[in-house]
Write a protein that holds these residues in place. Structure first.
Motif, PDB file in Angstrom:
ATOM      1  N   GLY A 281       0.809  -1.210   0.000  1.00  0.00           N
ATOM      2  CA  GLY A 281       0.000   0.000   0.000  1.00  0.00           C
ATOM      3  C   GLY A 281       0.846   1.265   0.000  1.00  0.00           C
ATOM      4  N   ARG A 282       2.132   1.125   0.319  1.00  0.00           N
ATOM      5  CA  ARG A 282       2.991   2.308   0.365  1.00  0.00           C
ATOM      6  C   ARG A 282       4.013   2.328  -0.772  1.00  0.00           C
ATOM      7  NH1 ARG A 282       3.143   3.859   6.709  1.00  0.00           N
ATOM      8  NH2 ARG A 282       1.086   3.007   7.082  1.00  0.00           N
ATOM      9  N   GLY A 283       3.644   1.704  -1.858  1.00  0.00           N
ATOM     10  CA  GLY A 283       4.478   1.829  -3.051  1.00  0.00           C
ATOM     11  C   GLY A 283       5.683   0.907  -3.078  1.00  0.00           C
ATOM     12  N   PHE A 284       5.683  -0.108  -2.209  1.00  0.00           N
ATOM     13  CA  PHE A 284       6.791  -1.057  -2.224  1.00  0.00           C
ATOM     14  C   PHE A 284       6.475  -2.129  -3.263  1.00  0.00           C
ATOM     15  CE2 PHE A 284       9.238  -4.721  -0.653  1.00  0.00           C
ATOM     16  CZ  PHE A 284      10.458  -4.134  -0.412  1.00  0.00           C
ATOM     17  N   ASN A 285       6.905  -1.875  -4.495  1.00  0.00           N
ATOM     18  CA  ASN A 285       6.488  -2.752  -5.585  1.00  0.00           C
ATOM     19  C   ASN A 285       7.415  -3.950  -5.716  1.00  0.00           C
ATOM     20  OD1 ASN A 285       5.410  -3.866  -7.837  1.00  0.00           O
ATOM     21  ND2 ASN A 285       5.151  -1.918  -8.914  1.00  0.00           N
ATOM     22  N   ILE A 286       7.204  -4.922  -4.819  1.00  0.00           N
ATOM     23  CA  ILE A 286       8.147  -6.030  -4.716  1.00  0.00           C
ATOM     24  C   ILE A 286       8.223  -6.885  -5.973  1.00  0.00           C
ATOM     25  CG2 ILE A 286       6.447  -7.521  -3.567  1.00  0.00           C
ATOM     26  CD1 ILE A 286       9.749  -7.862  -2.150  1.00  0.00           C
ATOM     27  N   TRP A 287       7.071  -7.099  -6.625  1.00  0.00           N
ATOM     28  CA  TRP A 287       7.086  -8.004  -7.794  1.00  0.00           C
ATOM     29  C   TRP A 287       7.815  -7.350  -8.947  1.00  0.00           C
ATOM     30  CZ3 TRP A 287       6.366 -12.374  -5.780  1.00  0.00           C
ATOM     31  CH2 TRP A 287       5.507 -12.508  -4.679  1.00  0.00           C
ATOM     32  N   ARG A 288       7.649  -6.038  -9.069  1.00  0.00           N
ATOM     33  CA  ARG A 288       8.391  -5.297 -10.083  1.00  0.00           C
ATOM     34  C   ARG A 288       9.897  -5.429  -9.819  1.00  0.00           C
ATOM     35  NH1 ARG A 288       7.491  -0.983 -13.202  1.00  0.00           N
ATOM     36  NH2 ARG A 288       6.582  -2.119 -14.874  1.00  0.00           N
ATOM     37  N   GLY A 289      10.252  -5.278  -8.543  1.00  0.00           N
ATOM     38  CA  GLY A 289      11.655  -5.408  -8.146  1.00  0.00           C
ATOM     39  C   GLY A 289      12.207  -6.782  -8.494  1.00  0.00           C
ATOM     40  N   PHE A 290      11.401  -7.808  -8.228  1.00  0.00           N
ATOM     41  CA  PHE A 290      11.783  -9.171  -8.577  1.00  0.00           C
ATOM     42  C   PHE A 290      12.056  -9.301 -10.061  1.00  0.00           C
ATOM     43  CE2 PHE A 290      10.197 -11.426  -4.738  1.00  0.00           C
ATOM     44  CZ  PHE A 290      11.260 -12.297  -4.624  1.00  0.00           C
ATOM     45  N   ALA A 291      11.106  -8.828 -10.838  1.00  0.00           N
ATOM     46  CA  ALA A 291      11.231  -8.932 -12.295  1.00  0.00           C
ATOM     47  C   ALA A 291      12.493  -8.214 -12.765  1.00  0.00           C
ATOM     48  CB  ALA A 291       9.993  -8.357 -12.974  1.00  0.00           C
ATOM     49  N   ASN A 292      12.735  -7.026 -12.212  1.00  0.00           N
ATOM     50  CA  ASN A 292      13.911  -6.258 -12.614  1.00  0.00           C
ATOM     51  C   ASN A 292      15.206  -6.982 -12.257  1.00  0.00           C
ATOM     52  OD1 ASN A 292      12.208  -4.274 -13.512  1.00  0.00           O
ATOM     53  ND2 ASN A 292      12.481  -2.951 -11.725  1.00  0.00           N
ATOM     54  N   SER A 293      15.289  -7.433 -11.004  1.00  0.00           N
ATOM     55  CA  SER A 293      16.502  -8.115 -10.559  1.00  0.00           C
ATOM     56  C   SER A 293      16.731  -9.385 -11.368  1.00  0.00           C
ATOM     57  CB  SER A 293      16.411  -8.472  -9.073  1.00  0.00           C
ATOM     58  OG  SER A 293      16.753  -7.355  -8.297  1.00  0.00           O
ATOM     59  N   LEU A 294      15.634 -10.080 -11.647  1.00  0.00           N
ATOM     60  CA  LEU A 294      15.729 -11.331 -12.392  1.00  0.00           C
ATOM     61  C   LEU A 294      16.227 -11.067 -13.813  1.00  0.00           C
ATOM     62  CD1 LEU A 294      15.111 -14.289 -11.764  1.00  0.00           C
ATOM     63  CD2 LEU A 294      12.913 -14.008 -12.883  1.00  0.00           C
ATOM     64  N   THR A 295      15.679 -10.025 -14.442  1.00  0.00           N
ATOM     65  CA  THR A 295      16.098  -9.673 -15.805  1.00  0.00           C
ATOM     66  C   THR A 295      17.599  -9.434 -15.855  1.00  0.00           C
ATOM     67  OG1 THR A 295      13.986  -8.542 -16.062  1.00  0.00           O
ATOM     68  CG2 THR A 295      15.684  -8.053 -17.709  1.00  0.00           C
ATOM     69  N   ILE A 296      18.083  -8.599 -14.918  1.00  0.00           N
ATOM     70  CA  ILE A 296      19.501  -8.243 -14.924  1.00  0.00           C
ATOM     71  C   ILE A 296      20.363  -9.462 -14.602  1.00  0.00           C
ATOM     72  CG2 ILE A 296      21.272  -6.811 -13.829  1.00  0.00           C
ATOM     73  CD1 ILE A 296      19.030  -4.773 -13.239  1.00  0.00           C
ATOM     74  N   ALA A 297      19.981 -10.198 -13.550  1.00  0.00           N
ATOM     75  CA  ALA A 297      20.811 -11.321 -13.119  1.00  0.00           C
ATOM     76  C   ALA A 297      20.854 -12.418 -14.180  1.00  0.00           C
ATOM     77  CB  ALA A 297      20.302 -11.882 -11.793  1.00  0.00           C
ATOM     78  N   ALA A 298      19.692 -12.725 -14.775  1.00  0.00           N
ATOM     79  CA  ALA A 298      19.664 -13.796 -15.768  1.00  0.00           C
ATOM     80  C   ALA A 298      20.472 -13.406 -17.006  1.00  0.00           C
ATOM     81  CB  ALA A 298      18.225 -14.119 -16.152  1.00  0.00           C
TER      82      ALA A 298
END
Lengths: 315, 283
Positions: free
Chosen positions: B68-85
């Motif tokens: 509810g406070r803008g902590f967009n965890i799934w977006r963060g996951f997707a981003n980290s995954l994109t870079i790491a992979a």
């Protein structure tokens, strides 16, 4: 004749195979290093694009800059505070787990457990610990008050000593498992017959560790020392996220934090950040070379140990 | 006479003492994560009133507070995954290519290239970060993933490791045999060398992936658009004032960044420990 032609023909392919690596190295690593060097002799700051060369002025300014010197001291203090217990604990564990008489079980399980903190995102670890030690009702304070260690909650992050201690502890906690594994791997490479000969001779576990294991582990200990130092000099994530701005009183601001703040906050003094980077590189190189010299100048304990063993083992 | 008489009656005592110390260390390694995961399931009131090692039932509530406070965890996951992979793939493919080139072919300048690789291993990445950042600024590549992904092509530690691996496991005669069968040089690499390298690639892949996943300073320096934040950057935002009193949410946020790594670690722990033991693995 034919064979030779064939070789020549194929060996040229080698260039093609290593080309991408070389290209990426030149673009992403060599050029930025040269560029950083260049910037350290200019006055580039903020959104300027004009470069003016100022000679060694930045170096002179920086080496007398109180904040930089403080960051330099902090980095060393925190690294030493974490490295001594780290190598100590790792060596004690190596002594126990390589002791042929003790035949300890579960080495694999212990390695997996001790190494675990190392794999976790340092940024997450830092925020976790800042929450665990928070005031007044973080878990650590609750526990200490509950068990009567403290009368009332303690503000850890107001105390310079406590904050530095926590950073050093986190570093120790994250790295002693890694050091233990590397040293164990080195210890497993030591010839078993040395220990057998010493055992026949009635050497104690302590003697075997001091006279055989330690001297033979020296090269790999040096490797651990140098890599830990290089990593320690670049410490950033943990101190940066544990408190804000290296508080209390910049006591945990490291050199990399200094570089980051100079370049990306306030006036964006790229010239200062670049100069600090070059100085950091010099520090790392000088200390690494000194360590190699010191560690290798002592007559190699390795040979001494072997001689003793031979005396002992061969009747 | 078998078990050193010297240790005698102290033997059992010493063993118990050693196991006790190890048990304390085991607890030390696990407990911060245990407290973290437990507190992620408790309400802020519970967390502030008492210490507990037993999970509660407020996970859903904490999750709502967090997102509810803008902590967009799934977006963060997707981003980290994109870079790491992506960076892991590049590091593995090009390191294998380089290692293969260095092992199979004898060309002029091979030793120079070696010296370069050893040199990069010694020079810390952060030394060049200012130059790197300015260069990306000049190329208008800040706030993109390109500078976080493509430098992985030059991964010296991986090249070193794979070269050793090739030297010890790869029969060079295979190359001559394949050439006689009319295979192209790149075809030999793809069809023969890569499959043989697989175990080595797996080990190095885990390290490359975790290294990229945990990378904090580089993204912090380059990325400014919140939609592109990686997980470590999101964790930093948990320290902001809006979460000041929401401890349950903070713990949950940190947990969500850590639990996947813990799972990966426990699944691959054998390979990871073996990889560490081989040394030379740089963070």
């Amino acid at each position: 004749m034919k064979k030779k032609q064939k070789l020549v023909k194929y060996d040229k392919y080698g260039y093609l195979f290593v080309a991408p690596f070389i290209l990426a190295f030149l673009i992403f690593q060599l050029y930025p290093i040269i560029y950083t060097f260049q910037l350290s002799f200019t006055d580039l700051a903020g959104w300027e694009t004009e470069l003016n060369y100022v000679g060694f002025k930045n170096y002179v300014t920086l080496l007398s800059n109180e904040l930089f010197l403080k960051a330099f001291r902090n980095t060393w203090i925190i690294w030493i505070l974490n490295f001594i217990p780290q190598i100590g604990m790792a060596l004690i564990l190596v002594k126990w787990f390589t002791d042929a008489r003790l035949k300890l079980k579960g080495a694999g399980f212990f390695k997996v457990t001790f190494y675990m903190p190392n794999i976790i995102t340092a940024a997450s670890v830092a925020v976790l610990f800042s929450t665990l030690f928070s005031y007044p009702s973080g878990p650590i304070n609750l526990l200490l008050v509950k068990f009567g260690v403290l009368e009332e909650p303690f503000e850890f992050f107001r105390s310079v000593t406590a904050t530095r201690g926590i950073v050093a502890f986190i570093q120790f906690w994250m790295w002693y498992g890694n050091t233990f594994i590397i040293l164990t791997a080195g210890a497993l490479g030591i010839n078993r017959s040395l220990y057998e000969a010493a055992m026949v001779d009635g050497a104690t576990s302590g003697q075997m560790f001091r006279k055989i294991t330690l001297p033979l582990l020296k090269p790999i200990t040096l490797y651990v020392l140098v890599t830990s130092l290089i990593g320690g000099m670049q410490m950033f994530d943990i101190p940066f996220l544990l408190t804000t701005q290296g508080n209390p009183d910049y006591s945990i601001e490291t050199m990399t934090m200094f570089i980051y703040r100079q370049a990306f906050l306030g006036g964006r003094n790229y010239y200062f950040a670049a100069t600090a980077s070059v100085i950091l590189l010099c520090i790392i190189l000088i200390v690494s070379i000194l360590l190699f010299k010191v560690m290798n100048s002592k007559t190699t304990g390795d040979r001494k140990a072997r001689r003793r063993i031979r005396k002992a083992g061969v009747r | 006479m078998k078990k050193g008489g010297r240790l005698g009656k102290f033997y059992g005592l010493r063993i118990s003492w050693i196991y006790l110390v190890c048990a304390v260390l085991v607890i030390l390694s696990i407990i911060p994560f245990w407290i973290l995961i437990v507190n992620a399931t408790r309400s802020t009131e519970q967390i502030q009133q008492s210490f507990s090692l037993i999970p509660s039932v407020f996970t859903g509530y904490n999750y709502d507070v967090l997102t509810g406070r803008g902590f967009n965890i799934w977006r963060g996951f997707a981003n980290s995954l994109t870079i790491a992979a992506s960076s892991t793939f590049l590091a593995l493919y090009f390191s294998a290519l380089t290692a293969y080139g260095l092992v199979i072919y004898d060309f002029k300048g091979k030793n120079t290239i070696f010296a370069i690789i050893a040199f990069i291993l010694m020079v810390p990445t952060q030394i060049s970060m200012i130059g790197f950042y300015r260069m990306m600024l000049n190329l208008s590549l800040t706030d993109s993933y390109i500078p976080l992904i493509f430098p992985a092509i030059a991964a010296p530690a991986t090249v070193f490791f794979l070269r050793q691996y090739l030297l010890s496991t790869f029969p060079k005669d295979l190359v001559s045999a394949a050439r006689i069968d009319g295979a192209s040089e790149l075809g030999i690499f793809h069809r023969i060398a890569l499959p043989i390298l697989k175990p080595g690639l797996a080990t190095m892949g885990i390290f490359a992936f975790v290294g990229s996943w945990n990378n904090f300073l580089m993204p912090l320096m380059l990325i400014s658009n919140e939609d592109k934040y990686t997980l470590p950057m999101l964790v930093q935002s948990l320290k902001a004032d809006i979460y000041r009193t929401e401890f349950g949410g903070i713990y949950l946020g940190i947990s969500m960044t850590i639990v996947p790594l813990l799972v990966i670690y426990l699944v691959f722990s054998r390979y990871i420990i073996a990889g560490v033991a081989l040394g030379g693995i740089k963070e």
